[in-house]
Write a protein that holds these residues in place. Structure first.
Motif, PDB file in Angstrom:
ATOM      1  N   LEU A  12      -4.807  81.187   5.688  1.00 23.50           N
ATOM      2  CA  LEU A  12      -4.895  82.430   4.918  1.00 23.50           C
ATOM      3  C   LEU A  12      -4.492  83.623   5.770  1.00 23.50           C
ATOM      4  O   LEU A  12      -3.970  84.620   5.269  1.00 23.50           O
ATOM      5  N   LYS A  28      -5.954  69.857   7.982  1.00 21.99           N
ATOM      6  CA  LYS A  28      -7.169  69.197   7.483  1.00 21.99           C
ATOM      7  C   LYS A  28      -6.911  68.599   6.104  1.00 21.99           C
ATOM      8  O   LYS A  28      -7.381  67.514   5.778  1.00 21.99           O
ATOM      9  N   ILE A 152       4.422  77.476   0.069  1.00 22.86           N
ATOM     10  CA  ILE A 152       3.322  77.617   1.023  1.00 22.86           C
ATOM     11  C   ILE A 152       2.179  76.721   0.587  1.00 22.86           C
ATOM     12  O   ILE A 152       1.674  76.842  -0.536  1.00 22.86           O
ATOM     13  N   LEU A 154      -1.274  76.725   1.254  1.00 21.05           N
ATOM     14  CA  LEU A 154      -2.178  77.715   1.849  1.00 21.05           C
ATOM     15  C   LEU A 154      -3.490  77.046   2.227  1.00 21.05           C
ATOM     16  O   LEU A 154      -4.314  76.728   1.363  1.00 21.05           O
ATOM     17  N   SER A 156      -7.188  76.534   3.395  1.00 26.65           N
ATOM     18  CA  SER A 156      -8.389  77.355   3.190  1.00 26.65           C
ATOM     19  C   SER A 156      -9.119  77.565   4.495  1.00 26.65           C
ATOM     20  O   SER A 156     -10.168  76.983   4.738  1.00 26.65           O
ATOM     21  N   MET A 157      -8.581  78.408   5.323  1.00 25.26           N
ATOM     22  CA  MET A 157      -9.216  78.711   6.599  1.00 25.26           C
ATOM     23  C   MET A 157      -8.563  79.928   7.229  1.00 25.26           C
ATOM     24  O   MET A 157      -7.445  80.306   6.870  1.00 25.26           O
ATOM     25  N   LEU A 177       6.006  84.325  -8.269  1.00 29.18           N
ATOM     26  CA  LEU A 177       5.256  83.077  -8.179  1.00 29.18           C
ATOM     27  C   LEU A 177       5.666  82.164  -9.322  1.00 29.18           C
ATOM     28  O   LEU A 177       5.709  82.591 -10.476  1.00 29.18           O
ATOM     29  N   GLU A 179       4.450  78.711  -9.258  1.00 23.79           N
ATOM     30  CA  GLU A 179       3.401  77.696  -9.377  1.00 23.79           C
ATOM     31  C   GLU A 179       2.266  77.974  -8.403  1.00 23.79           C
ATOM     32  O   GLU A 179       2.521  78.340  -7.254  1.00 23.79           O
ATOM     33  N   ALA A 180       1.020  77.806  -8.871  1.00 26.66           N
ATOM     34  CA  ALA A 180      -0.148  77.924  -7.990  1.00 26.66           C
ATOM     35  C   ALA A 180      -1.090  76.796  -8.356  1.00 26.66           C
ATOM     36  O   ALA A 180      -1.606  76.766  -9.469  1.00 26.66           O
ATOM     37  N   LYS A 182      -4.488  74.698  -7.306  1.00 26.50           N
ATOM     38  CA  LYS A 182      -5.708  74.617  -6.496  1.00 26.50           C
ATOM     39  C   LYS A 182      -5.986  73.161  -6.172  1.00 26.50           C
ATOM     40  O   LYS A 182      -5.964  72.313  -7.057  1.00 26.50           O
ATOM     41  N   THR A 187      -4.229  75.423  -1.258  1.00 23.86           N
ATOM     42  CA  THR A 187      -3.688  75.889  -2.546  1.00 23.86           C
ATOM     43  C   THR A 187      -2.183  75.850  -2.420  1.00 23.86           C
ATOM     44  O   THR A 187      -1.612  76.427  -1.491  1.00 23.86           O
ATOM     45  N   LEU A 189       1.346  76.971  -3.302  1.00 20.98           N
ATOM     46  CA  LEU A 189       2.009  78.131  -3.915  1.00 20.98           C
ATOM     47  C   LEU A 189       3.518  77.979  -3.806  1.00 20.98           C
ATOM     48  O   LEU A 189       4.039  77.658  -2.736  1.00 20.98           O
ATOM     49  N   PHE A 191       7.049  80.196  -4.577  1.00 20.08           N
ATOM     50  CA  PHE A 191       7.615  81.498  -4.931  1.00 20.08           C
ATOM     51  C   PHE A 191       9.127  81.391  -5.005  1.00 20.08           C
ATOM     52  O   PHE A 191       9.768  80.788  -4.142  1.00 20.08           O
TER      53      PHE A 191
ATOM     54  N   ILE B 173     -12.646  80.163  10.972  1.00 23.20           N
ATOM     55  CA  ILE B 173     -13.525  80.328   9.830  1.00 23.20           C
ATOM     56  C   ILE B 173     -13.057  79.421   8.709  1.00 23.20           C
ATOM     57  O   ILE B 173     -11.926  79.537   8.242  1.00 23.20           O
ATOM     58  N   LEU B 175     -13.051  78.024   4.932  1.00 28.51           N
ATOM     59  CA  LEU B 175     -13.229  78.591   3.605  1.00 28.51           C
ATOM     60  C   LEU B 175     -13.203  77.478   2.570  1.00 28.51           C
ATOM     61  O   LEU B 175     -12.644  76.408   2.806  1.00 28.51           O
TER      62      LEU B 175
END
Lengths: 195, 195
Positions: A12, A28, A152, A154, A156-157, A177, A179-180, A182, A187, A189, A191, B173, B175
């Motif tokens: 992030l 991860k 990307i 993305l 989560s950290m 964007l 497509e996104a 979860k 995540t 993404l 663009f 960190i 998330l």
């Protein structure tokens, strides 16, 4: 015809590797899911979430060739000699490592610049996409208007330190964007670069 | 007691403003949409940005902000867009003149923990929103004062500017992504900080 796309796992806070090129925490998401994803052409089996498996199954199968920089090649130890999916890989460098220059190797070392590498990669990819890695090359392509899409994953950290994907850009680039998705620990993404 | 949420708009390349503190197009999602907000007619949002913005208005119990942001906006001329919600300004110096309006300002000179505590008291069950700037966000992250992060990810690469996540060397960190909402020009990402 295929597109020129970039594809990276990015934290992030914008890092595509931690300090000293450490990517263990960043990736991860490759092993924290419940769905096995064998990576064609390699011995690797990821364990990702079902949503991620669908995304990478579709996206990676649409890639026909890779263009990357010498640093990326070195840091990943040439993916052990066999790139995922057997992607023909074009490495932009002034200084080809002779031990990898052998007939039948999937690597081509391009010494006359990024645009030459892209041309060769497009020919090798046929109808499929060319994926561009390496932060310097991605940013060069963006500035030259050569990139069609940015992908990307993305993570989560927040890593706090490492190698930024976008830190030398100095150019405003409008995106859209498309497509996104979860997923677990990531995540996805996509663009489109607005030209 | 409500959560403490860092809530801010950021470009894909990690900037919350251009080098001169202007926000360029990244705040367009607040102002250039097709649906006027029922809570404040200054705001016009499109697609699912409307529900995200509505939520900001209905769930925010108190706001915490750094002195620099307060100065840049001139204290919102006394009227922060979230009408009547108390604003706690973290600062070393209490200003002599405070713009008079509907927003109650409290200038907190004894640190960020104090500001967050006071904001939580004022907010009751509602959320304390840390709305920026970058320096305050980084301090709150390092001090472990945040429960959640919401990033409104603008579909643009600014190329340069004020980086949100900086000076976090060796912070790692984790998330958990709790929500991903696609909307025109912006993707709303919400994360829980994993302890």
């Amino acid at each position: 015809m295929g597109k020129i796309i970039s594809g990276h796992t990015m934290s992030l806070d914008g890092f595509i590797a931690g300090p000293n090129d450490d990517v263990r925490r960043l990736f991860k998401w490759y092993s924290s899911g419940d769905t096995a994803f064998p990576v064609p052409g390699t011995d690797m089996v990821f364990k990702v979430s079902k949503a991620s498996a669908e995304v990478i199954g579709e996206n990676w199968a649409s890639i026909g060739a890779v263009v990357t920089g010498r640093r990326d090649f070195d840091v990943s130890h040439a993916w052990g000699g066999t790139p995922p999916y057997g992607w023909p890989t074009f490495i932009v460098t002034h200084n080809p490592p002779q031990e990898w220059v052998k007939p039948g190797a999937p690597f081509t070392f391009v010494t006359d610049g990024v645009e030459s590498a892209l041309e060769q990669a497009k020919r090798a990819a046929g109808d499929k996409h060319v994926v561009v890695g390496g932060t310097t090359i991605v940013q060069q392509c963006l500035k030259a208007g050569l990139l069609d899409e940015i992908h990307i994953d993305l993570a989560s950290m927040l890593l706090g330190d490492g190698i930024h994907l976008f830190d030398l850009l100095d150019t405003l680039v409008e995106l859209e964007l498309t497509e996104a998705i979860k997923a677990t620990d990531v995540t996805h993404l996509t663009f489109r670069v607005v030209k | 007691m409500g959560n403490v949420l860092l809530d801010i708009t950021m470009s894909l390349d990690g900037y919350i403003a251009l080098p001169d503190d202007q926000v360029g197009t990244i705040h367009d999602w607040f102002f250039t949409g097709d649906t006027t907000s029922r809570y404040n007619e200054q705001f016009k949002t499109s697609g699912r940005s409307t529900e995200v913005l509505d939520e900001e208005f209905t769930t925010t119990g108190a706001l915490v902000v750094g002195k620099r942001t307060y100065d840049l906006t001139n204290g919102w001329e006394g009227n922060h867009p979230v009408h009547g919600v108390p604003v706690f300004v973290v600062t070393h110096d209490v200003p002599e003149k405070v713009p008079q309006g509907a927003t109650p300002f409290t200038f907190v000179t004894d640190g960020i923990e104090s500001a967050i505590k006071q904001a939580q008291s004022a907010a009751g069950d509602k959320i304390v929103v840390v709305m920026g700037g970058a320096s305050l966000a980084q301090q709150c992250l390092k001090a472990g004062l945040l429960d959640e992060i919401q990033i409104h990810l603008a579909s643009v690469l600014l190329g340069e500017g004020v980086r949100l996540f900086e000076h976090l060397v060796a912070e790692q960190i984790e998330l958990e992504t709790t929500r991903v909402v696609e909307a025109p020009g912006v993707t709303h990402l919400r994360f829980r900080i994993v302890r």
